[in-house]
Design a protein around this motif. Sequence first.
Motif, PDB file in Angstrom:
ATOM      1  N   ARG A   6      35.734  38.346  47.072  1.00 18.26           N
ATOM      2  CA  ARG A   6      36.992  38.340  47.574  1.00 18.26           C
ATOM      3  C   ARG A   6      37.397  39.952  47.911  1.00 18.26           C
ATOM      4  NH1 ARG A   6      35.626  35.161  44.246  1.00 18.26           N
ATOM      5  NH2 ARG A   6      36.118  32.975  44.583  1.00 18.26           N
ATOM      6  N   ARG A   7      36.565  40.838  47.681  1.00 21.21           N
ATOM      7  CA  ARG A   7      36.906  42.417  48.069  1.00 21.21           C
ATOM      8  C   ARG A   7      38.200  42.856  47.057  1.00 21.21           C
ATOM      9  NH1 ARG A   7      34.516  45.378  51.978  1.00 21.21           N
ATOM     10  NH2 ARG A   7      36.825  45.798  52.669  1.00 21.21           N
ATOM     11  N   GLN A   8      38.331  42.148  45.791  1.00 25.32           N
ATOM     12  CA  GLN A   8      39.382  42.524  44.914  1.00 25.32           C
ATOM     13  C   GLN A   8      39.060  43.085  43.595  1.00 25.32           C
ATOM     14  OE1 GLN A   8      41.008  38.528  44.764  1.00 25.32           O
ATOM     15  NE2 GLN A   8      42.585  38.878  46.271  1.00 25.32           N
ATOM     16  N   LEU A   9      39.709  44.015  43.129  1.00 19.08           N
ATOM     17  CA  LEU A   9      39.650  44.753  41.874  1.00 19.08           C
ATOM     18  C   LEU A   9      40.736  44.287  41.071  1.00 19.08           C
ATOM     19  CD1 LEU A   9      38.245  46.846  40.292  1.00 19.08           C
ATOM     20  CD2 LEU A   9      39.934  48.420  41.050  1.00 19.08           C
ATOM     21  N   HIS A  10      40.180  43.412  40.024  1.00 16.70           N
ATOM     22  CA  HIS A  10      41.089  43.021  38.905  1.00 16.70           C
ATOM     23  C   HIS A  10      41.369  43.899  37.921  1.00 16.70           C
ATOM     24  CE1 HIS A  10      40.703  38.770  40.068  1.00 16.70           C
ATOM     25  NE2 HIS A  10      39.490  39.110  40.565  1.00 16.70           N
ATOM     26  N   VAL A  11      42.465  44.237  37.482  1.00 15.34           N
ATOM     27  CA  VAL A  11      42.798  45.237  36.654  1.00 15.34           C
ATOM     28  C   VAL A  11      43.716  44.732  35.529  1.00 15.34           C
ATOM     29  CG1 VAL A  11      44.574  47.414  36.331  1.00 15.34           C
ATOM     30  CG2 VAL A  11      43.377  46.703  38.552  1.00 15.34           C
ATOM     31  N   ALA A  12      43.489  45.277  34.198  1.00 13.91           N
ATOM     32  CA  ALA A  12      44.074  44.640  32.972  1.00 13.91           C
ATOM     33  C   ALA A  12      44.738  46.398  32.448  1.00 13.91           C
ATOM     34  CB  ALA A  12      43.236  44.112  32.048  1.00 13.91           C
ATOM     35  N   GLY A  13      45.610  46.092  31.717  1.00 13.79           N
ATOM     36  CA  GLY A  13      46.268  47.180  30.748  1.00 13.79           C
ATOM     37  C   GLY A  13      47.727  46.947  30.366  1.00 13.79           C
ATOM     38  N   VAL A  38      48.912  43.957  43.485  1.00 17.07           N
ATOM     39  CA  VAL A  38      49.936  42.991  43.379  1.00 17.07           C
ATOM     40  C   VAL A  38      49.599  42.115  42.141  1.00 17.07           C
ATOM     41  CG1 VAL A  38      50.065  42.721  45.600  1.00 17.07           C
ATOM     42  CG2 VAL A  38      48.583  41.108  44.633  1.00 17.07           C
ATOM     43  N   ALA A  39      50.806  41.471  41.755  1.00 20.35           N
ATOM     44  CA  ALA A  39      50.627  40.780  40.737  1.00 20.35           C
ATOM     45  C   ALA A  39      49.422  39.621  40.697  1.00 20.35           C
ATOM     46  CB  ALA A  39      52.037  39.977  40.384  1.00 20.35           C
ATOM     47  N   HIS A  40      48.791  39.469  39.444  1.00 17.51           N
ATOM     48  CA  HIS A  40      47.666  38.597  39.261  1.00 17.51           C
ATOM     49  C   HIS A  40      48.026  37.258  39.667  1.00 17.51           C
ATOM     50  CE1 HIS A  40      43.868  36.996  37.850  1.00 17.51           C
ATOM     51  NE2 HIS A  40      43.344  38.237  38.066  1.00 17.51           N
TER      52      HIS A  40
END
Length: 120
Positions: A6-13, A38-40
């Motif tokens: 999907r060419r997406q980077l999931h970010v957490a923090g 954007v919002a997950h």
Amino acid sequence: AWDSERRQLHVAGKFNAIDGWNIPAGLAVYDQDSGHLVAHPGGGLAMRNVTQDGVGTAIQFDQENGVLYVMGSFERLTHGNLECLGLAAYEIKSGSWTCLADPAHSVSPTGGGNMLLTPY
């Protein structure tokens, strides 16, 4: 955690806003094609009192199965208000969460307050 399909980077923090706009806390996604963070789609992370933000401390993406694993300091998943103590899996295609934490056991950070999720 990179999703190459999907060419997406999931970010957490520890965050609850992007560009001054409030979002569900702890998770976001950067879409490489649009260039936007954007919002997950799976919502965010919260404590038992949903007005208190949860924090994502580790994420890993299983590309073969399309599952995002999230670990951190949280007690609820805001999407569906699902109670979950710090360890969950988000299935990308179905848009559904599964809590992986067993209430009979606890996962707590040690020393510096960080938890790690590794492939080993």
